[in-house]
Design an enzyme around this catalytic site. Structure first.
Site, PDB file in Angstrom:
ATOM      1  N   ASP A 134       0.847  -1.202   0.000  1.00 24.12           N
ATOM      2  CA  ASP A 134       0.000   0.000   0.000  1.00 24.12           C
ATOM      3  C   ASP A 134       0.881   1.250   0.000  1.00 24.12           C
ATOM      4  O   ASP A 134       0.369   2.379  -0.048  1.00 24.12           O
ATOM      5  CB  ASP A 134      -1.017  -0.010   1.140  1.00 24.12           C
ATOM      6  CG  ASP A 134      -0.383   0.014   2.519  1.00 24.12           C
ATOM      7  OD1 ASP A 134       0.850  -0.096   2.613  1.00 24.12           O
ATOM      8  OD2 ASP A 134      -1.128   0.141   3.517  1.00 24.12           O
ATOM      9  N   SER A 135       2.210   1.045  -0.001  1.00 20.95           N
ATOM     10  CA  SER A 135       3.133   2.164  -0.241  1.00 20.95           C
ATOM     11  C   SER A 135       2.861   2.792  -1.606  1.00 20.95           C
ATOM     12  O   SER A 135       3.345   3.891  -1.891  1.00 20.95           O
ATOM     13  CB  SER A 135       4.590   1.685  -0.165  1.00 20.95           C
ATOM     14  OG  SER A 135       4.796   0.583  -1.030  1.00 20.95           O
ATOM     15  N   LYS A 176      -1.276  -9.257   3.074  1.00 21.21           N
ATOM     16  CA  LYS A 176      -0.464  -8.792   4.212  1.00 21.21           C
ATOM     17  C   LYS A 176      -1.297  -7.841   5.071  1.00 21.21           C
ATOM     18  O   LYS A 176      -2.034  -7.007   4.531  1.00 21.21           O
ATOM     19  CB  LYS A 176       0.810  -8.087   3.733  1.00 21.21           C
ATOM     20  CG  LYS A 176       1.642  -7.520   4.899  1.00 21.21           C
ATOM     21  CD  LYS A 176       3.030  -7.110   4.475  1.00 21.21           C
ATOM     22  CE  LYS A 176       3.140  -5.718   3.901  1.00 21.21           C
ATOM     23  NZ  LYS A 176       2.675  -4.627   4.782  1.00 21.21           N
ATOM     24  N   GLU A 210      -1.009  -5.326   8.769  1.00 23.06           N
ATOM     25  CA  GLU A 210      -0.162  -4.741   9.812  1.00 23.06           C
ATOM     26  C   GLU A 210      -0.788  -5.028  11.173  1.00 23.06           C
ATOM     27  O   GLU A 210      -2.004  -4.992  11.318  1.00 23.06           O
ATOM     28  CB  GLU A 210      -0.043  -3.222   9.611  1.00 23.06           C
ATOM     29  CG  GLU A 210       0.663  -2.842   8.319  1.00 23.06           C
ATOM     30  CD  GLU A 210       0.761  -1.325   8.113  1.00 23.06           C
ATOM     31  OE1 GLU A 210       0.387  -0.553   9.021  1.00 23.06           O
ATOM     32  OE2 GLU A 210       1.212  -0.921   7.024  1.00 23.06           O
ATOM     33  N   ASP A 257      -1.077  -6.187  -0.239  1.00 21.09           N
ATOM     34  CA  ASP A 257      -1.293  -5.511   1.046  1.00 21.09           C
ATOM     35  C   ASP A 257      -2.778  -5.244   1.238  1.00 21.09           C
ATOM     36  O   ASP A 257      -3.460  -4.799   0.303  1.00 21.09           O
ATOM     37  CB  ASP A 257      -0.570  -4.148   1.006  1.00 21.09           C
ATOM     38  CG  ASP A 257       0.377  -3.973   2.163  1.00 21.09           C
ATOM     39  OD1 ASP A 257       0.302  -4.732   3.143  1.00 21.09           O
ATOM     40  OD2 ASP A 257       1.214  -3.047   2.071  1.00 21.09           O
ATOM     41  N   GLU A 304       9.647  -3.964  10.189  1.00 24.07           N
ATOM     42  CA  GLU A 304      10.002  -2.667   9.596  1.00 24.07           C
ATOM     43  C   GLU A 304      10.636  -1.738  10.623  1.00 24.07           C
ATOM     44  O   GLU A 304      10.074  -1.494  11.704  1.00 24.07           O
ATOM     45  CB  GLU A 304       8.751  -2.007   8.971  1.00 24.07           C
ATOM     46  CG  GLU A 304       9.098  -0.642   8.343  1.00 24.07           C
ATOM     47  CD  GLU A 304       8.085  -0.109   7.353  1.00 24.07           C
ATOM     48  OE1 GLU A 304       7.133  -0.824   7.011  1.00 24.07           O
ATOM     49  OE2 GLU A 304       8.261   1.049   6.911  1.00 24.07           O
TER      50      GLU A 304
HETATM   51  O1  KIV Z   1       3.614  -1.085   1.624  1.00 21.11           O
HETATM   52  C1  KIV Z   1       4.767  -1.517   1.513  1.00 21.11           C
HETATM   53  O2  KIV Z   1       5.431  -1.347   0.495  1.00 21.11           O
HETATM   54  C2  KIV Z   1       5.325  -2.259   2.633  1.00 21.11           C
HETATM   55  C3  KIV Z   1       6.783  -2.580   2.594  1.00 21.11           C
HETATM   56  C4  KIV Z   1       7.553  -1.353   2.870  1.00 21.11           C
HETATM   57  C5  KIV Z   1       7.143  -3.691   3.491  1.00 21.11           C
HETATM   58  O3  KIV Z   1       4.630  -2.571   3.558  1.00 21.11           O
END
Ligand code: KIV
Length: 272
Positions: A52-53, A121, A123, A91, A190
């Site tokens: 989600d980056s 994924k 968090e 994510d 992280e």
């Molecule tokens: O969103 C993302 O790209 C991430 C990575 C930095 C692990 O969670």
């Protein structure tokens, strides 16, 4: 001992487990689109995270919070079209899994159905364990993420490293254990001290994938655009820049502009 990760025809949760057992480091990167995913997969990356980056890198937002589940599905579908070997993880964006385990499971299921990704994924630590359990018990691989969790940025107030004091370090260890016990197949660590990441990597049997977490993790991940040097304004010390692509692109575009201005482009060979 083989360190050739191309031994694995298609990377799965099982191959990642074997890699940890055989101490073969896992190489991971983010990707958000077809062409980059194709290049990343071809170059031998084991795991691609559609992070989600993309909210920061692709959309230009200040945080990852505005990213929607529809946008994650859109980007993951594009990435999936580019890969033959890497495992692809999508994510789960902010508010797609925090409300309750049932919502989380429905949204994870939607992602799996619509994208064909290898897993999702989330968090969070102990407090998200029930949610991870619900998703994994229903057959969907989940990757955890502890330490600095960008979806909690407003609570932290800054992107500084987490787990630097003993109390927070102990909590992060408990969180990683809870994530493993809930059934996650791997976990992102992280921006935590290298020593803490080492302790966690030794304590749990699932692979740890570090970003700003030192050399002792079972694997490493970076944001693709950062390691290619595409983002000139972002220079944290954990990013190694393998290229200065921003400069290369700047030179190429300036040359293109100059060629047009002096009527050098297109030439006879480039015309019909
Ligand atoms: O969103 C993302 O790209 C991430 C990575 C930095 C692990 O969670």
């Amino acid at each position: 001992m083989s360190t050739n990760t191309s031994d694995f025809r298609r990377v799965t949760t099982k191959s990642l487990k074997v890699m940890k057992e055989k101490k073969i480091k896992i190489a991971a990167l983010t990707a958000y689109d077809y062409l980059f995913a194709k290049l990343v997969d071809k170059a031998g990356i084991d795991l691609i995270l559609v992070g989600d980056s993309l909210g920061n890198v692709f959309q230009g937002n200040e945080t990852t919070l505005p990213v929607t589940i529809e946008e994650m599905i859109y980007h993951t579908k594009a990435v999936m079209r580019g890969i033959t070997r890497s495992m692809v993880i999508c994510d789960m964006p902010f508010m797609s899994y925090q409300t309750n385990p049932d919502d989380a499971f429905k949204n994870a299921g939607r992602i799996m159905k619509e994208t064909n990704a290898g897993g999702v994924k989330v968090e969070g630590g102990e407090y998200i364990a029930e949610t991870i359990y619900k998703i994994t018990r229903n057959g969907i691989p989940v990757m955890g993420h502890v330490g600095l969790m960008p979806q909690s940025i407003h609570q932290y107030g800054s992107y500084k490293a987490r787990g630097v004091d003993d109390k927070e370090a102990d909590q992060i260890i408990q969180d990683a254990i809870a994530v493993e016990q809930a059934g996650a197949f791997a976990i992102v660590l992280e921006k935590i001290p290298a020593k803490l990441a080492k302790t966690i990597s030794e304590k749990i049997s699932i692979p740890t994938i570090g970003i700003g977490a030192g050399p002792y993790c079972d694997g490493q991940i970076l944001v693709l655009h950062d390691m290619l040097g595409l983002n000139e304004d972002f220079k944290p010390r954990f990013v190694r820049k393998y290229l200065n692509l921003a400069k290369e692109i700047d030179n190429a575009i300036k040359q293109y502009v100059a060629d047009i201005k002096k009527s050098d482009f297109p030439n006879e060979n480039e015309s019909y």
